[in-house]
Write an enzyme that holds these catalytic residues in place. Structure first.
Site, PDB file in Angstrom:
ATOM      1  N   ASP A 194     -31.583 -37.551 -28.353  1.00  0.00           N
ATOM      2  CA  ASP A 194     -30.703 -37.424 -29.702  1.00  0.00           C
ATOM      3  C   ASP A 194     -30.528 -39.198 -29.586  1.00  0.00           C
ATOM      4  O   ASP A 194     -30.852 -39.729 -29.844  1.00  0.00           O
ATOM      5  CB  ASP A 194     -28.928 -37.550 -29.258  1.00  0.00           C
ATOM      6  N   HIS A 266     -31.233 -35.733 -34.925  1.00  0.00           N
ATOM      7  CA  HIS A 266     -30.803 -35.943 -33.574  1.00  0.00           C
ATOM      8  C   HIS A 266     -31.693 -36.677 -33.256  1.00  0.00           C
ATOM      9  O   HIS A 266     -32.224 -36.766 -32.467  1.00  0.00           O
ATOM     10  CB  HIS A 266     -29.606 -35.154 -33.248  1.00  0.00           C
ATOM     11  N   GLU A 329     -27.558 -29.911 -37.293  1.00  0.00           N
ATOM     12  CA  GLU A 329     -26.894 -30.579 -37.720  1.00  0.00           C
ATOM     13  C   GLU A 329     -27.494 -31.746 -38.460  1.00  0.00           C
ATOM     14  O   GLU A 329     -27.267 -32.697 -37.819  1.00  0.00           O
ATOM     15  CB  GLU A 329     -25.704 -31.799 -36.585  1.00  0.00           C
TER      16      GLU A 329
HETATM   17  C1  TNX Z   1     -21.370 -30.877 -32.264  1.00  0.00           C
HETATM   18  S1  TNX Z   1     -23.326 -28.411 -30.757  1.00  0.00           S
HETATM   19  C2  TNX Z   1     -23.021 -31.402 -31.751  1.00  0.00           C
HETATM   20  C3  TNX Z   1     -22.992 -32.135 -31.076  1.00  0.00           C
HETATM   21  C4  TNX Z   1     -21.575 -32.830 -30.561  1.00  0.00           C
HETATM   22  C5  TNX Z   1     -21.073 -32.114 -29.989  1.00  0.00           C
HETATM   23  C6  TNX Z   1     -19.774 -32.225 -30.064  1.00  0.00           C
HETATM   24  C7  TNX Z   1     -24.081 -29.100 -31.399  1.00  0.00           C
HETATM   25  C8  TNX Z   1     -25.435 -28.536 -31.487  1.00  0.00           C
HETATM   26  N1  TNX Z   1     -24.081 -30.130 -32.441  1.00  0.00           N
HETATM   27  O1  TNX Z   1     -24.328 -33.010 -31.183  1.00  0.00           O
HETATM   28  O2  TNX Z   1     -21.823 -33.834 -29.053  1.00  0.00           O
HETATM   29  O3  TNX Z   1     -20.426 -31.400 -31.469  1.00  0.00           O
HETATM   30  O4  TNX Z   1     -18.298 -31.273 -29.647  1.00  0.00           O
END
Ligand code: TNX
Length: 531
Positions: A194, A266, A329
Site C-alpha cells: 500500500d 495505493h 480507490e
Molecule cells: C477503504 S476497502 C480501503 C482501504 C482502507 C479502508 C479503511 C478498500 C478496498 N479500500 O484502503 O484501509 O477503506 O476502512
C-alpha cells in the site's frame, strides 16, 4: 448432591450445551462420553495421516499425551479414526460426519479438508482447557457422545489482514491462521502493499523492500485531527522464505493464503522505491499519512512489465488460484495530467480515464489467466468493465455484488456495513481509537451474504464473505485480536452455518462458552457487553 451428579452423568446433553461454533448443520446427542487417554490411538488412512498427526499435535500441549498415529491399522476401541469416504458426496469436499461413542471416535469425509473440520469439531467437544498451550492438571478429557453431519454454506470463509499499514510479525499471522482453522474459516487475504509500506520481498526488484518497507514516521491519532507524527520509523517485510513457511503452515490447516498486490492505486511505497513507476517527477517518500493518495502507477509498457514480473514471483510463492490485484480507490488526476496516459487513451479510442483503469486491469487479468490463476479485485474493477473470469470483492455495499453476479462474475462479499472489523464495536467512549463507522457483533451475526435481489441462479455466484482488518488504527497484534474477536466468530457462523434458524440469543449463549476456548488460546478478544 451425589444423586444430582449421577443424574447429569446419564442425561443426554441438550444440543446447545455443546456450544459448538460454528453450529453444525445436523447433530444428535446421545448418552455417555468418550474419554481421551494417554493410550488413545489416532488411526488414519493414507490421505488422512497428515491431519491425524496435526490432531495429535493439537491435543498434545494441554493433555500432555503424545498420541500415536497409525496409518492403515485395524479398527479398535479407544481410538480416533480418520477416514476418507467416497460415499459422502452429499457433504462436499469440506463436509464431514463425526461420531463419538463411548468406545471410539470416527470422523469420515469425502476429502481431507472435511476430515480436518471434523477434527476441529472434536476439539470443541472436549473441555475448553483442551486449547491451552501447557499441560492442564486434573482435567478429565471427555467428549459427549454425539453424531454430527456438517457442511459449510459457502466456500469462501475469509479474513483480510492489512500488513501494509501496520506490519504484523509472522508469528501473529501464524496464530491467526490457527484461529481461522478453529472457526472452520479457510481464506486469509494478506494485503501486502500500500502507500505506507511494501511487505513482500521481490528478488528482481530489491528496492521495493530496501526502500518501500520503511516509512519515516506515522500519523499520531486520527488522520483528520492532523495532530502531527510520532517521529519513529516503522516497517518490516516478509522474506520469500518466510512467505513459503506461512503458506505451508496455512496449507496444513486448510487455509488458503490470498496475496494482494495493490495496483494501480495505493502504490506510493512502490513509486517511492522506483520513481520511474510514477506519473510525475516528484520525489516521493513512503507515505506517513492515511487516506486515498493521488500517486498511482503510470501506464507505460515498462510499468506493466514490472508489475507482471512482481506477480510472477508472487505466483511462485502462493499456490492460491486467486490473486488479488486491488484496483480500489484510484484517483485518476495524474493520468488526466499525463501526456503519455492521454495519448494512450486516444490510441485506444477511450473517452475517459476509467476506461484506462479497465484496460490496465484487463492486462493483469490476461497475465494471470496465462499462468492459470484468477484475478480478484475490489468492486471498482466493475467500472472499467471487469474482464471475464475476474472475481469481484464487493466492499462499497452490495450494489457491486449484484451487478457483478448478474454479469456472471464470482463474488466475495466484503461490505463495510457488515464486515469492516476496523470499525467501532460499540459506542462506549472508552473504545480504542478506530477509523470510524459502527459495526457491533450482532450486525455481523445478522449478515446474509446473499443479497435478496439475486435470483437463486445469480446467488450461486456468491462465493462467500470476508472480514476486513485494515490496520491504519490497529498498530499492534493485541489490538488486531481485539478488533477481530469476537466479530470474526460471528462471521464464521454466518459463512459456515448460514441461514436456517439463526438465533442471536442462542449464538450468544454458545459464544460465552466459546470465549473460554479463546481465553485458553490467549486471544485478546473484546469482552461481551454484559460482562
Ligand atoms: C477503504 S476497502 C480501503 C482501504 C482502507 C479502508 C479503511 C478498500 C478496498 N479500500 O484502503 O484501509 O477503506 O476502512
Amino acid at each position: 448432591m451425589v444423586v444430582g451428579l449421577a443424574l447429569t452423568a446419564c442425561r443426554k446433553p441438550a444440543e446447545t450445551e455443546l456450544n459448538l461454533i460454528p453450529a453444525p448443520s445436523r447433530m444428535e446427542t446421545e448418552r455417555g462420553t468418550f474419554t481421551l487417554r494417554a493410550d488413545t490411538a489416532i488411526l488414519t488412512d493414507e490421505k488422512s495421516s497428515d491431519t491425524g498427526r496435526l490432531l495429535a499435535e493439537m491435543l498434545q500441549p494441554a493433555t500432555g499425551y503424545s498420541l500415536v498415529v497409525e496409518e492403515r491399522a485395524e479398527e479398535r476401541d479407544n481410538s480416533i479414526a480418520l477416514q476418507l469416504d467416497g460415499s459422502l458426496e452429499r457433504l462436499g469436499p469440506e463436509g464431514y460426519v463425526l461420531e463419538v461413542s463411548r468406545r471410539r471416535v470416527l470422523i469420515r469425509a469425502l476429502a481431507p479438508a472435511g476430515v480436518f473440520y471434523g477434527a476441529q469439531t472434536l476439539r470443541q467437544l472436549f473441555p475448553p482447557a483442551i486449547y491451552a498451550d501447557e499441560r492442564q492438571a486434573g482435567v478429565s478429557w471427555t467428549a459427549p457422545c454425539v453424531r454430527i453431519e456438517d457442511r459449510p454454506r459457502f466456500v469462501w470463509r475469509g479474513a483480510l489482514i492489512d500488513v501494509a499499514r501496520h506490519f504484523m510479525p509472522r508469528e501473529t499471522i501464524l496464530k491467526f491462521i490457527d484461529l481461522l482453522a478453529v472457526h472452520k474459516m479457510n481464506t486469509l487475504q494478506l494485503h501486502l502493499t500500500d502507500d505506507q509500506g511494501w511487505r513482500i520481498e521481490i528478488k528482481r526488484y530489491p528496492k521495493l523492500t530496501e526502500i518501500g518497507s520503511m516509512r519515516r514516521e506515522t500519523r499520531l491519532g486520527h488522520e483528520r485531527e492532523a495532530r502531527g507524527f510520532d517521529g519513529k520509523p516503522h516497517g518490516g517485510f516478509y522474506t520469500q522464505e518466510e512467505i513459503r513457511q506461512m503458506v505451508d503452515y496455512a496449507r496444513r490447516r486448510h487455509v488458503n493464503l490470498v496475496p494482494e498486490i495493490e495496483m494501480p492505486g495505493h502504490a506510493q511505497a512502490a513509486i517511492a522505491s522506483y520513481p520511474e513507476l510514477g506519473n510525475t517527477r516528484e520525489k516521493l517518500e513512503v507515505s506517513t499519512r492515511w487516506g486515498v493518495h493521488k500517486n498511482i502507477f503510470n501506464l507505460r509498457e515498462e510499468t506493466i512489465t514490472f508489475l507482471q514480473n512482481v506477480l510472477a514471483e508472487v505466483i511462485e510463492l502462493f499456490p492460491s488460484e486467486y490473486i488479488h490485484i486491488g484496483g480500489d480507490e484510484v484517483p485518476t488526476d495524474q493520468w488526466k495530467a499525463s501526456p503519455y496516459a492521454q495519448a494512450l487513451m486516444r490510441k485506444l479510442g477511450f473517452k475517459s480515464e476509467v476506461e484506462l483503469h479497465g484496460w490496465f486491469i484487463g492486462r493483469m487479468n490476461d497475465f494471470l489467466r496465462s499462468r492459470g490463476r484468477r484475478l480478484v479485485g475490489w468492486d471498482e474493477i466493475l467500472e472499467g468493465g471487469a474482464p471475464p473470469g475476474a472475481v469481484v470483492m464487493s466492499w462499497r455495499g452490495v450494489k457491486g455484488a449484484i451487478a457483478a453476479a448478474r454479469a456472471g462474475h464470482d463474488v466475495v462479499m466484503a461490505p463495510t456495513t457488515h464486515t469492516y472489523f476496523d470499525y467501532y464495536q460499540s459506542k462506549d467512549p472508552s473504545e480504542p481509537l478506530a477509523i470510524g463507522g459502527f459495526l457491533p457483533l450482532e450486525t455481523v451475526f445478522e449478515f446474509d451474504p446473499i443479497p435478496t435481489e439475486l435470483t437463486p441462479e445469480e446467488a450461486r455466484r456468491i462465493l462467500g464473505a470476508q472480514g476486513q482488518l485494515w490496520t491504519e488504527y490497529i498498530p499492534t497484534p493485541e489490538h488486531l485480536e481485539y478488533m477481530a474477536f469476537p466479530r470474526l466468530v460471528a462471521l464464521a457462523e454466518v459463512t459456515w452455518t448460514g441461514k436456517p434458524g439463526r438465533d442471536y440469543a442462542d449464538f450468544l449463549r454458545r459464544l460465552r462458552r466459546h470465549l473460554e476456548r479463546l481465553q485458553m488460546l490467549e486471544v485478546r478478544f473484546r469482552p461481551l457487553d454484559s460482562e
